[in-house]
Design a protein around this motif. Structure first.
Motif, PDB file in Angstrom:
ATOM      1  N   UNK A 113       0.838  -1.204   0.000  1.00 52.30           N
ATOM      2  CA  UNK A 113       0.000   0.000   0.000  1.00 52.30           C
ATOM      3  C   UNK A 113       0.872   1.255   0.000  1.00 52.30           C
ATOM      4  N   UNK A 114       2.030   1.139  -0.609  1.00 53.35           N
ATOM      5  CA  UNK A 114       3.019   2.216  -0.596  1.00 53.35           C
ATOM      6  C   UNK A 114       2.505   3.503  -1.232  1.00 53.35           C
ATOM      7  N   UNK A 115       1.595   3.373  -2.194  1.00 58.57           N
ATOM      8  CA  UNK A 115       1.088   4.537  -2.904  1.00 58.57           C
ATOM      9  C   UNK A 115       0.351   5.520  -2.025  1.00 58.57           C
ATOM     10  N   UNK A 116       0.015   5.139  -0.799  1.00 55.81           N
ATOM     11  CA  UNK A 116      -0.662   6.059   0.121  1.00 55.81           C
ATOM     12  C   UNK A 116       0.248   7.206   0.538  1.00 55.81           C
ATOM     13  N   UNK A 117       1.556   7.044   0.359  1.00 52.20           N
ATOM     14  CA  UNK A 117       2.524   8.081   0.715  1.00 52.20           C
ATOM     15  C   UNK A 117       3.160   8.646  -0.550  1.00 52.20           C
ATOM     16  N   UNK A 118       3.622   9.874  -0.461  1.00 52.80           N
ATOM     17  CA  UNK A 118       4.292  10.510  -1.591  1.00 52.80           C
ATOM     18  C   UNK A 118       5.704   9.935  -1.762  1.00 52.80           C
ATOM     19  N   UNK A 119       6.233   9.937  -2.985  1.00 57.04           N
ATOM     20  CA  UNK A 119       7.560   9.353  -3.244  1.00 57.04           C
ATOM     21  C   UNK A 119       8.669   9.911  -2.363  1.00 57.04           C
ATOM     22  N   UNK A 120       8.687  11.240  -2.135  1.00 64.86           N
ATOM     23  CA  UNK A 120       9.761  11.823  -1.340  1.00 64.86           C
ATOM     24  C   UNK A 120       9.713  11.337   0.105  1.00 64.86           C
ATOM     25  N   UNK A 121       8.507  11.184   0.641  1.00 67.76           N
ATOM     26  CA  UNK A 121       8.394  10.668   2.008  1.00 67.76           C
ATOM     27  C   UNK A 121       8.828   9.211   2.067  1.00 67.76           C
ATOM     28  N   UNK A 122       8.421   8.431   1.065  1.00 63.40           N
ATOM     29  CA  UNK A 122       8.826   7.029   1.015  1.00 63.40           C
ATOM     30  C   UNK A 122      10.353   6.919   0.972  1.00 63.40           C
ATOM     31  N   UNK A 123      10.980   7.766   0.173  1.00 64.66           N
ATOM     32  CA  UNK A 123      12.441   7.740   0.068  1.00 64.66           C
ATOM     33  C   UNK A 123      13.086   8.013   1.429  1.00 64.66           C
ATOM     34  N   UNK A 124      12.560   8.987   2.152  1.00 65.33           N
ATOM     35  CA  UNK A 124      13.112   9.302   3.469  1.00 65.33           C
ATOM     36  C   UNK A 124      12.912   8.146   4.441  1.00 65.33           C
ATOM     37  N   UNK A 125      11.745   7.516   4.412  1.00 67.48           N
ATOM     38  CA  UNK A 125      11.482   6.374   5.290  1.00 67.48           C
ATOM     39  C   UNK A 125      12.389   5.198   4.949  1.00 67.48           C
ATOM     40  N   UNK A 126      12.616   4.977   3.659  1.00 68.41           N
ATOM     41  CA  UNK A 126      13.511   3.893   3.245  1.00 68.41           C
ATOM     42  C   UNK A 126      14.951   4.160   3.677  1.00 68.41           C
ATOM     43  N   UNK A 127      15.362   5.427   3.641  1.00 66.50           N
ATOM     44  CA  UNK A 127      16.717   5.767   4.124  1.00 66.50           C
ATOM     45  C   UNK A 127      16.848   5.421   5.610  1.00 66.50           C
ATOM     46  N   UNK A 188       6.382   9.329 -12.136  1.00 63.08           N
ATOM     47  CA  UNK A 188       5.713  10.600 -12.451  1.00 63.08           C
ATOM     48  C   UNK A 188       4.228  10.542 -12.101  1.00 63.08           C
ATOM     49  N   UNK A 189       3.583   9.413 -12.400  1.00 65.10           N
ATOM     50  CA  UNK A 189       2.166   9.262 -12.068  1.00 65.10           C
ATOM     51  C   UNK A 189       1.961   9.260 -10.557  1.00 65.10           C
ATOM     52  N   UNK A 190       2.834   8.556  -9.860  1.00 66.12           N
ATOM     53  CA  UNK A 190       2.774   8.477  -8.393  1.00 66.12           C
ATOM     54  C   UNK A 190       2.912   9.880  -7.792  1.00 66.12           C
ATOM     55  N   UNK A 191       3.902  10.617  -8.292  1.00 61.88           N
ATOM     56  CA  UNK A 191       4.159  11.964  -7.772  1.00 61.88           C
ATOM     57  C   UNK A 191       2.991  12.907  -8.103  1.00 61.88           C
ATOM     58  N   UNK A 192       2.438  12.781  -9.322  1.00 61.17           N
ATOM     59  CA  UNK A 192       1.336  13.647  -9.737  1.00 61.17           C
ATOM     60  C   UNK A 192       0.101  13.426  -8.874  1.00 61.17           C
ATOM     61  N   UNK A 193      -0.144  12.183  -8.502  1.00 60.49           N
ATOM     62  CA  UNK A 193      -1.296  11.875  -7.653  1.00 60.49           C
ATOM     63  C   UNK A 193      -1.223  12.623  -6.329  1.00 60.49           C
ATOM     64  N   UNK A 194      -0.034  12.647  -5.732  1.00 67.07           N
ATOM     65  CA  UNK A 194       0.106  13.315  -4.435  1.00 67.07           C
ATOM     66  C   UNK A 194       0.200  14.834  -4.575  1.00 67.07           C
ATOM     67  N   UNK A 195       0.603  15.321  -5.712  1.00 67.04           N
ATOM     68  CA  UNK A 195       0.659  16.778  -5.911  1.00 67.04           C
ATOM     69  C   UNK A 195      -0.712  17.371  -6.231  1.00 67.04           C
ATOM     70  N   UNK A 196      -1.546  16.607  -6.946  1.00 67.53           N
ATOM     71  CA  UNK A 196      -2.849  17.131  -7.371  1.00 67.53           C
ATOM     72  C   UNK A 196      -4.014  16.593  -6.549  1.00 67.53           C
ATOM     73  N   UNK A 197      -3.810  15.452  -5.911  1.00 67.10           N
ATOM     74  CA  UNK A 197      -4.912  14.819  -5.186  1.00 67.10           C
ATOM     75  C   UNK A 197      -5.861  14.070  -6.089  1.00 67.10           C
ATOM     76  N   UNK A 198      -5.550  13.998  -7.369  1.00 64.03           N
ATOM     77  CA  UNK A 198      -6.406  13.307  -8.329  1.00 64.03           C
ATOM     78  C   UNK A 198      -5.707  12.054  -8.845  1.00 64.03           C
TER      79      UNK A 198
END
Length: 214
Positions: A113-127, A188-198
Protein backbone atom coordinates in the motif's frame (compact mmCIF):
# COMPACT_ATOMS: atom_id res chain seq x y z
CA UNK A 1 1.49 -28.65 2.45
CA UNK A 2 2.10 -28.35 6.18
CA UNK A 3 0.60 -31.07 8.37
CA UNK A 4 -2.17 -30.49 10.87
CA UNK A 5 -0.42 -31.12 14.17
CA UNK A 6 -1.91 -31.93 17.55
CA UNK A 7 0.17 -29.06 18.92
CA UNK A 8 0.87 -26.54 16.16
CA UNK A 9 2.21 -23.60 18.20
CA UNK A 10 5.92 -23.22 17.34
CA UNK A 11 6.58 -22.76 21.05
CA UNK A 12 5.79 -26.47 21.27
CA UNK A 13 8.62 -27.19 18.86
CA UNK A 14 10.99 -25.09 20.98
CA UNK A 15 9.88 -26.91 24.14
CA UNK A 16 10.39 -30.35 22.59
CA UNK A 17 13.83 -29.36 21.34
CA UNK A 18 14.83 -27.94 24.72
CA UNK A 19 13.55 -30.86 26.80
CA UNK A 20 15.14 -33.41 24.45
CA UNK A 21 18.43 -32.67 26.22
CA UNK A 22 17.15 -33.52 29.74
CA UNK A 23 14.02 -33.30 31.90
CA UNK A 24 13.19 -29.83 33.26
CA UNK A 25 10.35 -27.72 34.62
CA UNK A 26 8.66 -24.98 32.53
CA UNK A 27 10.45 -22.10 34.26
CA UNK A 28 13.79 -23.72 33.40
CA UNK A 29 12.62 -24.35 29.83
CA UNK A 30 11.77 -20.66 29.41
CA UNK A 31 15.07 -19.50 30.89
CA UNK A 32 17.05 -21.80 28.60
CA UNK A 33 15.05 -20.87 25.49
CA UNK A 34 15.50 -17.16 26.22
CA UNK A 35 19.24 -17.67 26.73
CA UNK A 36 19.40 -19.42 23.36
CA UNK A 37 17.46 -16.60 21.66
CA UNK A 38 14.54 -18.78 20.58
CA UNK A 39 12.25 -15.76 20.70
CA UNK A 40 14.31 -14.33 17.82
CA UNK A 41 13.96 -17.52 15.76
CA UNK A 42 10.25 -18.08 16.33
CA UNK A 43 7.11 -16.09 17.08
CA UNK A 44 7.00 -17.04 20.76
CA UNK A 45 4.37 -15.79 23.21
CA UNK A 46 5.78 -16.67 26.60
CA UNK A 47 2.41 -16.31 28.32
CA UNK A 48 1.20 -19.47 26.58
CA UNK A 49 4.12 -21.65 27.77
CA UNK A 50 2.21 -23.56 30.47
CA UNK A 51 -0.73 -24.13 28.10
CA UNK A 52 1.61 -25.47 25.42
CA UNK A 53 3.42 -27.73 27.91
CA UNK A 54 0.03 -29.02 29.10
CA UNK A 55 -1.05 -29.76 25.53
CA UNK A 56 2.21 -31.57 24.78
CA UNK A 57 1.61 -33.74 27.86
CA UNK A 58 -2.05 -34.29 26.91
CA UNK A 59 -1.03 -35.64 23.48
CA UNK A 60 1.72 -37.86 24.86
CA UNK A 61 4.74 -35.84 23.71
CA UNK A 62 5.80 -34.96 27.26
CA UNK A 63 5.43 -36.93 30.50
CA UNK A 64 5.80 -35.93 34.13
CA UNK A 65 9.17 -37.00 35.48
CA UNK A 66 8.66 -35.73 39.02
CA UNK A 67 8.76 -32.44 40.88
CA UNK A 68 11.34 -30.21 42.52
CA UNK A 69 11.26 -27.55 45.19
CA UNK A 70 13.99 -24.88 45.35
CA UNK A 71 14.14 -22.97 48.63
CA UNK A 72 10.88 -21.21 49.45
CA UNK A 73 9.64 -21.38 45.86
CA UNK A 74 6.51 -23.41 45.00
CA UNK A 75 6.95 -27.00 43.92
CA UNK A 76 7.56 -27.29 40.18
CA UNK A 77 6.61 -30.16 37.87
CA UNK A 78 9.48 -31.62 35.86
CA UNK A 79 8.75 -32.96 32.38
CA UNK A 80 10.64 -35.35 30.11
CA UNK A 81 10.22 -35.92 26.41
CA UNK A 82 8.61 -39.23 25.40
CA UNK A 83 9.44 -41.46 22.45
CA UNK A 84 6.38 -40.03 20.70
CA UNK A 85 7.70 -36.55 21.47
CA UNK A 86 11.06 -37.37 19.92
CA UNK A 87 9.31 -38.65 16.78
CA UNK A 88 7.12 -35.53 16.65
CA UNK A 89 10.16 -33.28 17.07
CA UNK A 90 12.04 -34.99 14.23
CA UNK A 91 8.99 -35.02 11.94
CA UNK A 92 8.27 -31.33 12.63
CA UNK A 93 11.85 -30.33 11.82
CA UNK A 94 11.76 -32.35 8.60
CA UNK A 95 8.59 -30.54 7.54
CA UNK A 96 9.93 -27.07 8.35
CA UNK A 97 13.13 -27.71 6.38
CA UNK A 98 11.44 -29.40 3.41
CA UNK A 99 8.10 -27.62 2.81
CA UNK A 100 8.34 -23.99 1.61
CA UNK A 101 5.71 -21.76 3.18
CA UNK A 102 4.86 -18.16 2.36
CA UNK A 103 5.33 -15.86 5.36
CA UNK A 104 4.21 -12.27 4.78
CA UNK A 105 6.35 -9.85 6.83
CA UNK A 106 5.07 -6.46 8.00
CA UNK A 107 7.42 -4.71 5.58
CA UNK A 108 5.80 -6.46 2.63
CA UNK A 109 2.36 -5.42 3.90
CA UNK A 110 3.56 -1.80 3.93
CA UNK A 111 4.98 -2.09 0.43
CA UNK A 112 1.63 -3.36 -0.86
CA UNK A 113 0.00 0.00 0.00
CA UNK A 114 3.02 2.22 -0.60
CA UNK A 115 1.09 4.54 -2.90
CA UNK A 116 -0.66 6.06 0.12
CA UNK A 117 2.52 8.08 0.72
CA UNK A 118 4.29 10.51 -1.59
CA UNK A 119 7.56 9.35 -3.24
CA UNK A 120 9.76 11.82 -1.34
CA UNK A 121 8.39 10.67 2.01
CA UNK A 122 8.83 7.03 1.02
CA UNK A 123 12.44 7.74 0.07
CA UNK A 124 13.11 9.30 3.47
CA UNK A 125 11.48 6.37 5.29
CA UNK A 126 13.51 3.89 3.24
CA UNK A 127 16.72 5.77 4.12
CA UNK A 128 15.85 5.45 7.81
CA UNK A 129 15.06 1.75 7.43
CA UNK A 130 18.28 1.14 5.53
CA UNK A 131 20.38 2.97 8.13
CA UNK A 132 18.81 0.93 10.94
CA UNK A 133 19.22 -2.33 9.01
CA UNK A 134 22.87 -1.68 8.23
CA UNK A 135 23.63 -0.96 11.90
CA UNK A 136 21.83 -4.13 13.00
CA UNK A 137 23.52 -6.24 10.34
CA UNK A 138 26.97 -4.91 11.30
CA UNK A 139 26.35 -5.57 15.02
CA UNK A 140 24.96 -9.07 14.45
CA UNK A 141 27.72 -9.93 11.99
CA UNK A 142 30.34 -8.93 14.56
CA UNK A 143 28.57 -10.94 17.27
CA UNK A 144 28.40 -14.00 15.03
CA UNK A 145 32.08 -13.70 14.12
CA UNK A 146 32.95 -13.53 17.84
CA UNK A 147 31.33 -16.93 18.50
CA UNK A 148 34.53 -18.82 17.75
CA UNK A 149 33.95 -21.64 20.26
CA UNK A 150 30.43 -22.56 19.13
CA UNK A 151 30.17 -25.06 16.24
CA UNK A 152 28.65 -23.50 13.14
CA UNK A 153 25.70 -25.92 13.13
CA UNK A 154 24.40 -24.30 16.32
CA UNK A 155 24.55 -20.83 14.76
CA UNK A 156 23.15 -21.69 11.36
CA UNK A 157 19.79 -19.96 11.94
CA UNK A 158 21.60 -16.70 12.78
CA UNK A 159 23.70 -17.07 9.62
CA UNK A 160 20.52 -17.57 7.57
CA UNK A 161 18.85 -14.56 9.21
CA UNK A 162 21.84 -12.38 8.35
CA UNK A 163 21.77 -13.55 4.73
CA UNK A 164 18.05 -12.71 4.43
CA UNK A 165 18.52 -9.26 5.96
CA UNK A 166 21.51 -8.51 3.71
CA UNK A 167 19.35 -9.42 0.71
CA UNK A 168 16.53 -7.18 1.95
CA UNK A 169 18.96 -4.30 2.54
CA UNK A 170 20.32 -4.72 -1.00
CA UNK A 171 16.77 -4.60 -2.41
CA UNK A 172 15.86 -1.50 -0.35
CA UNK A 173 19.08 0.19 -1.51
CA UNK A 174 18.23 -0.50 -5.16
CA UNK A 175 14.58 0.59 -4.87
CA UNK A 176 15.59 3.77 -3.04
CA UNK A 177 18.09 4.56 -5.80
CA UNK A 178 15.33 4.24 -8.43
CA UNK A 179 13.19 6.78 -6.57
CA UNK A 180 16.10 9.16 -6.02
CA UNK A 181 17.40 9.11 -9.60
CA UNK A 182 13.93 9.12 -11.19
CA UNK A 183 14.25 5.81 -13.03
CA UNK A 184 11.38 4.03 -11.22
CA UNK A 185 8.65 3.25 -13.79
CA UNK A 186 5.43 5.12 -12.95
CA UNK A 187 7.18 7.57 -10.63
CA UNK A 188 5.71 10.60 -12.45
CA UNK A 189 2.17 9.26 -12.07
CA UNK A 190 2.77 8.48 -8.39
CA UNK A 191 4.16 11.96 -7.77
CA UNK A 192 1.34 13.65 -9.74
CA UNK A 193 -1.30 11.88 -7.65
CA UNK A 194 0.11 13.31 -4.44
CA UNK A 195 0.66 16.78 -5.91
CA UNK A 196 -2.85 17.13 -7.37
CA UNK A 197 -4.91 14.82 -5.19
CA UNK A 198 -6.41 13.31 -8.33
CA UNK A 199 -5.92 9.71 -9.38
CA UNK A 200 -4.28 9.56 -12.84
CA UNK A 201 -6.55 7.72 -15.31
CA UNK A 202 -3.87 5.08 -15.96
CA UNK A 203 -3.71 4.22 -12.26
CA UNK A 204 -7.49 4.35 -11.81
CA UNK A 205 -7.89 1.86 -14.65
CA UNK A 206 -5.41 -0.53 -13.04
CA UNK A 207 -7.17 -0.22 -9.68
CA UNK A 208 -10.54 -1.04 -11.25
CA UNK A 209 -9.24 -4.23 -12.81
CA UNK A 210 -9.23 -5.88 -9.40
CA UNK A 211 -12.65 -4.55 -8.36
CA UNK A 212 -15.51 -7.07 -8.20
CA UNK A 213 -18.31 -6.68 -10.74
CA UNK A 214 -21.61 -5.34 -9.44
Amino acid sequence: MAKRRKVSNLLGLAVLSTVSARPMHPYEMAALMRARGKDRDMDIKWGSLYTVVGNLEKHGFLAVEGSVREGARPERTVYRITDAGMRELADWVRELITVPERDVPRFEAGLSVLGALAPDEVAELLRRRLDAMERQIADDQAALAAETEVPRIFLIEEEYDLAIRRAEAAWVRGFLAEIEDGTLPGLDLWRAYHETGEMPPEIAELAERGAPET
